[in-house]
Design a protein around this motif. Structure first.
Motif, PDB file in Angstrom:
ATOM      1  N   LEU A 122     -13.338   5.535  -3.898  1.00  0.00           N
ATOM      2  CA  LEU A 122     -13.867   3.919  -4.254  1.00  0.00           C
ATOM      3  C   LEU A 122     -14.670   3.253  -2.887  1.00  0.00           C
ATOM      4  O   LEU A 122     -15.447   2.837  -3.286  1.00  0.00           O
ATOM      5  N   HIS A 123     -14.020   3.179  -1.612  1.00  0.00           N
ATOM      6  CA  HIS A 123     -14.642   3.197  -0.644  1.00  0.00           C
ATOM      7  C   HIS A 123     -15.694   3.439  -0.502  1.00  0.00           C
ATOM      8  O   HIS A 123     -16.468   3.347   0.120  1.00  0.00           O
ATOM      9  N   GLN A 124     -15.459   4.839  -0.866  1.00  0.00           N
ATOM     10  CA  GLN A 124     -16.727   5.911  -0.245  1.00  0.00           C
ATOM     11  C   GLN A 124     -17.955   5.342  -1.221  1.00  0.00           C
ATOM     12  O   GLN A 124     -19.119   4.962  -0.480  1.00  0.00           O
ATOM     13  N   ALA A 125     -17.457   5.146  -2.380  1.00  0.00           N
ATOM     14  CA  ALA A 125     -18.548   4.844  -3.700  1.00  0.00           C
ATOM     15  C   ALA A 125     -19.265   3.975  -3.027  1.00  0.00           C
ATOM     16  O   ALA A 125     -20.848   3.073  -2.891  1.00  0.00           O
ATOM     17  N   LEU A 131     -22.066  -2.062  -1.307  1.00  0.00           N
ATOM     18  CA  LEU A 131     -21.361  -2.482  -2.235  1.00  0.00           C
ATOM     19  C   LEU A 131     -20.497  -3.186  -1.160  1.00  0.00           C
ATOM     20  O   LEU A 131     -19.609  -2.440   0.017  1.00  0.00           O
ATOM     21  N   PRO A 132     -19.769  -4.262  -0.767  1.00  0.00           N
ATOM     22  CA  PRO A 132     -18.389  -4.582  -0.567  1.00  0.00           C
ATOM     23  C   PRO A 132     -17.616  -3.675  -0.842  1.00  0.00           C
ATOM     24  O   PRO A 132     -17.123  -3.216  -1.185  1.00  0.00           O
ATOM     25  N   SER A 133     -16.893  -3.378   0.606  1.00  0.00           N
ATOM     26  CA  SER A 133     -16.116  -2.544   0.572  1.00  0.00           C
ATOM     27  C   SER A 133     -14.824  -3.086   2.104  1.00  0.00           C
ATOM     28  O   SER A 133     -14.443  -2.477   2.495  1.00  0.00           O
ATOM     29  N   VAL A 204      -0.656  -1.578   1.341  1.00  0.00           N
ATOM     30  CA  VAL A 204      -1.243  -0.600   0.957  1.00  0.00           C
ATOM     31  C   VAL A 204      -2.387  -1.255   2.042  1.00  0.00           C
ATOM     32  O   VAL A 204      -3.335  -1.792   1.291  1.00  0.00           O
ATOM     33  N   PRO A 205      -2.637  -1.777   3.276  1.00  0.00           N
ATOM     34  CA  PRO A 205      -4.244  -2.418   2.736  1.00  0.00           C
ATOM     35  C   PRO A 205      -5.350  -1.058   3.462  1.00  0.00           C
ATOM     36  O   PRO A 205      -4.916  -0.030   3.631  1.00  0.00           O
ATOM     37  N   SER A 206      -5.976  -1.915   2.564  1.00  0.00           N
ATOM     38  CA  SER A 206      -7.602  -0.734   2.970  1.00  0.00           C
ATOM     39  C   SER A 206      -7.892  -0.575   4.639  1.00  0.00           C
ATOM     40  O   SER A 206      -7.118  -1.267   5.092  1.00  0.00           O
ATOM     41  N   SER A 207      -8.597   0.631   4.275  1.00  0.00           N
ATOM     42  CA  SER A 207      -9.146   1.009   5.930  1.00  0.00           C
ATOM     43  C   SER A 207     -10.559   0.749   5.049  1.00  0.00           C
ATOM     44  O   SER A 207     -10.707   0.568   6.849  1.00  0.00           O
ATOM     45  N   GLY A 208     -10.773   0.147   4.659  1.00  0.00           N
ATOM     46  CA  GLY A 208     -12.599  -0.659   5.054  1.00  0.00           C
ATOM     47  C   GLY A 208     -12.611  -2.203   5.569  1.00  0.00           C
ATOM     48  O   GLY A 208     -10.749  -2.576   6.653  1.00  0.00           O
TER      49      GLY A 208
END
Length: 208
Positions: A122-125, A131-133, A204-208
């Protein structure tokens, strides 16, 4: 308020997850061609919104992504065919629909079962569609279940979605559309939280 204004408000939200009852959730699931975000594709995205009072079935949705993908044996898992994919929507349009659902509530937390896999795609997409990531609040029901099982000395048990649901007495769910899996994940999280009143969150913190 437009969905974009709502999304800006959501991105500026407070990030505390101290009391799960005070937040709103969007369970999300992806159907994929494989397990590598670098070489595989998103076939569909499903989601459903809920809070501590229950699941809002009127928000349940699945968006199939348009494309011609090598499906191999994967239809046996997700049931999607080439005809389904031809009639789908562009990936960026699907992501905009998802972001619109996220922005409905400024305090929305995303919920996945195995966030490390789905979030990577999802993050990559999101980035590919510009779009905001950025930073997202994410709960992973699989990580939560691992944590609970470890505390109980049962860490060798399966943490598949079906196995987790069975431990909470939940029925088998239809396998495996993205929307059905999102709904199954929402039910699982509610049972995890209600059984363990203090909310054994694994954030789980996102990596973005």
């Amino acid at each position: 308020m437009s969905w974009l204004d709502g999304l800006v408000k959501w991105l500026q939200r407070p990030t505390s997850l101290n009391d799960w009852r005070n937040r709103h959730y969007l369970a999300v699931d992806l159907e994929l061609t494989g397990l590598s975000p670098d070489s595989d594709k998103i076939l569909s995205i499903g989601w459903v919104a809920y809070d501590s009072c229950g699941i809002d079935l009127s928000t349940a949705r699945e968006v199939i992504i348009e494309g011609e993908f090598e499906l191999g044996q994967s239809p046996a898992i997700h049931g999607l065919t080439q005809s389904d994919l031809v009639a789908g929507v562009q990936l960026c349009d699907a992501l905009n629909s998802l972001l619109s659902a996220v922005s409905e509530r400024a305090d929305t937390v995303l919920v996945f079962h195995h966030a490390a896999l789905d979030w990577a795609f999802l993050h990559q997409a999101l980035e590919s569609c510009q779009l905001p990531s950025g930073q997202w609040d994410i709960v992973d029901t699989m990580v939560t279940e691992k944590w609970l099982l470890t505390r109980q000395g049962r860490e060798s048990q399966s943490v598949s979605l079906d196995a987790c649901r069975k431990r909470y007495g939940l029925d088998e769910h239809p396998a495996h559309s993205a929307m059905e899996d999102a709904l199954a994940t929402a039910e699982l999280m509610l049972h995890q939280c209600h059984r363990f009143a203090n909310g054994p969150y694994r954030y789980v913190p996102s990596s973005g």
